[in-house]
Design an enzyme around this catalytic site. Structure first.
Site, PDB file in Angstrom:
ATOM      1  N   ALA A 253      17.298 -13.611  74.113  1.00 50.21           N
ATOM      2  CA  ALA A 253      15.913 -13.564  74.600  1.00 50.21           C
ATOM      3  C   ALA A 253      15.865 -13.814  76.107  1.00 50.21           C
ATOM      4  O   ALA A 253      16.657 -14.618  76.632  1.00 50.21           O
ATOM      5  CB  ALA A 253      15.071 -14.594  73.857  1.00 50.21           C
ATOM      6  N   PRO A 254      14.963 -13.123  76.827  1.00 46.49           N
ATOM      7  CA  PRO A 254      13.909 -12.205  76.369  1.00 46.49           C
ATOM      8  C   PRO A 254      14.322 -10.746  76.218  1.00 46.49           C
ATOM      9  O   PRO A 254      13.483  -9.887  76.039  1.00 46.49           O
ATOM     10  CB  PRO A 254      12.850 -12.335  77.470  1.00 46.49           C
ATOM     11  CG  PRO A 254      13.658 -12.583  78.701  1.00 46.49           C
ATOM     12  CD  PRO A 254      14.846 -13.411  78.273  1.00 46.49           C
ATOM     13  N   GLY A 255      15.613 -10.457  76.329  1.00 43.96           N
ATOM     14  CA  GLY A 255      16.080  -9.127  75.949  1.00 43.96           C
ATOM     15  C   GLY A 255      16.421  -8.170  77.063  1.00 43.96           C
ATOM     16  O   GLY A 255      16.715  -7.002  76.795  1.00 43.96           O
ATOM     17  N   ASP A 275      19.214 -15.163  68.949  1.00 41.67           N
ATOM     18  CA  ASP A 275      18.657 -16.252  69.747  1.00 41.67           C
ATOM     19  C   ASP A 275      18.098 -17.312  68.796  1.00 41.67           C
ATOM     20  O   ASP A 275      17.613 -16.989  67.706  1.00 41.67           O
ATOM     21  CB  ASP A 275      17.551 -15.758  70.681  1.00 41.67           C
ATOM     22  CG  ASP A 275      17.324 -16.700  71.846  1.00 41.67           C
ATOM     23  OD1 ASP A 275      17.913 -16.462  72.924  1.00 41.67           O
ATOM     24  OD2 ASP A 275      16.579 -17.684  71.691  1.00 41.67           O
ATOM     25  N   CYS A 373      23.407 -18.402  84.607  1.00 41.57           N
ATOM     26  CA  CYS A 373      22.637 -18.328  85.855  1.00 41.57           C
ATOM     27  C   CYS A 373      22.745 -19.666  86.586  1.00 41.57           C
ATOM     28  O   CYS A 373      21.781 -20.141  87.180  1.00 41.57           O
ATOM     29  CB  CYS A 373      21.184 -17.928  85.605  1.00 41.57           C
ATOM     30  SG  CYS A 373      20.291 -18.954  84.443  1.00 41.57           S
TER      31      CYS A 373
END
Length: 432
Positions: A253-255, A275, A373
């Site tokens: 998610a969110p894809g 997820d 990230c």
């Protein structure tokens, strides 16, 4: 109360929820601005994000002007003081308007007693703007994060702090399955939007001016583009998947990455998007539908393999691991307040556990792409080093991009004020 609040009082409530209740800014600002018209909602968002980007320097300036700290139940007033200070120091507003607007917001919050306090404090700020008290406050990062970034990237720390405190560019991922990037850029220009191509992703386009509403851009409903940072766009290519492969997008998610993988493979893949958050998986479903793509979707804990795996080995696994998100602070400035130093070791342990859980599910000869990230080595190259040392049938493969820096293992992208976010990639291949 919320129906009577304007932009500044709504922003103050959102900031309060971050400071007192530890809520994410994205969720709380959406809730507190739901009743506002578009321009006011946009102003509230800009104010709340601006305050949290510069929280440490603003707070260091306001604190000495208060006789005593405000109590938690009055943190909305403290937030108004920060908003006023931001307006006086960083926004093009006449001083009288900057002060008067937050005095009126105190009344909207049903705390008329605070109006005189807000007025007095901000007048003092205006007459004698506070000096920054420490290097950490000048960087607008908490001490632990300042030290961690400086230790990891001593030559780049100043640029990282500046990037983190800047407003991020808007990057689109053109759906090359439907339209060429240059052709879509021409459509944008015809609609009055200028853009320029990204350097590292063949699908990346940066808008030079941000639209008020992303859905107003040409071709949104038809799936001609998605919003995705250029660093994240690299994942689909680095995974090196082929048509028909059995693929797992873990923590999907969110894809964005799920959809990009399928776009590159012309929707010819057996892909599972997994997820733990069923609510966020609804975004994956919406994105797949808009882009006319197909994938299997499963809400489950990645560590509970028996609850979601059908026993078929995957030829490719994208492990976009939970992390500190220290590479995307400019998009989520609340990270600086919500993350704590001891989160890093906990997250690194979880990342190691996820890798160990997923590795047996990968077919011999298959590739696992590890991504975060984060810009902290403890969550990136150090995690990969430990995994390689303890996994006999694993070999590292090169990351095929010129973007970023070659790390001890994998490749580290640091946030660029005019380009991509901070991101990390490492490629692992199963031997035998």
């Amino acid at each position: 109360m919320s129906k009577k609040t304007g932009a500044r009082s709504a922003a103050a409530l959102a900031i309060r929820d971050v400071l007192v209740h530890g809520q994410s800014l994205d969720s709380t600002i959406a809730r507190h601005t739901a009743h506002l018209p578009g321009n006011d909602a946009g102003l509230a968002r800009a104010l709340s994000y601006g305050v949290l980007r510069h929280y440490y320097s603003l707070d260091a300036g306001i604190a000495p002007l208060l006789d005593k700290p405000l109590r938690n139940k009055d943190k909305d007033i403290h937030a108004l003081l920060l908003i006023g200070a931001l307006q006086l120091s960083a926004m093009r507003m006449p001083a009288y308007a900057a002060v008067d607007s937050v005095v009126r917001a105190a009344r909207e919050l049903q705390k008329p007693w605070a109006g005189s306090l807000v007025n007095a404090i901000l007048r003092r700020w205006q007459k004698s703007p506070p000096a920054l008290l420490s290097t950490c406050q000048a960087s607008d990062h908490p001490d632990w994060l300042y030290q961690a970034i400086t230790a990891a990237w001593p030559a780049s720390a100043g640029a990282i702090f500046a990037a983190n405190n800047s407003e991020p560019p808007l990057c689109l991922r053109v759906n090359l399955r439907r339209i060429a990037r240059d052709d879509y850029m021409a459509q944008l220009l015809q609609a009055g939007f200028s853009a320029h191509a990204g350097r590292f992703s063949e699908a990346a386009l940066y808008l030079d001016d941000k639209p008020a509403d992303i859905t107003s851009l040409p071709g949104f409903a038809d799936g001609l583009f998605s919003v995705q940072d250029e660093a994240a766009q690299l994942a689909a290519g680095l995974l090196d998947a082929g048509p028909g492969m059995h693929i797992l997008d873990a923590c999907a998610a969110p894809g964005g990455k799920t959809c990009h993988i399928l776009e590159r493979l012309d929707n010819q893949a057996d892909l599972l998007a997994l997820d733990i958050d069923a609510t966020r998986l609804q975004r994956v479903e919406q994105n797949l539908a808009r882009l006319q793509l197909t994938a299997s979707i499963k809400a489950a804990d990645i560590l509970d393999v028996d609850n979601w795996w059908d026993g078929r080995p995957f030829q490719r696994i994208l492990c976009d691991a939970p992390c500190s998100a220290t590479g995307v602070i400019r998009r989520h400035p609340d990270i600086k307040l919500l993350r704590q130093a001891d989160d890093i070791a906990r997250l690194a342990a979880l990342q190691q556990q996820i890798l160990q859980t997923l590795w047996p599910l990968l077919a011999p000869g298959g590739i696992l792409l590890y991504a975060t990230c984060s810009i902290l080595p403890a969550e990136n190259s150090e995690v990969i080093a430990r995994f390689l040392a303890g996994t006999a049938d694993c070999t590292e493969i090169a990351i095929a991009t010129d973007c970023g820096i070659v790390a001890a293992h994998g490749r580290q992208l640091l946030p660029d004020p005019h380009s991509h976010d901070g991101f990390y990639y490492a490629g692992l291949k199963k031997t035998g």
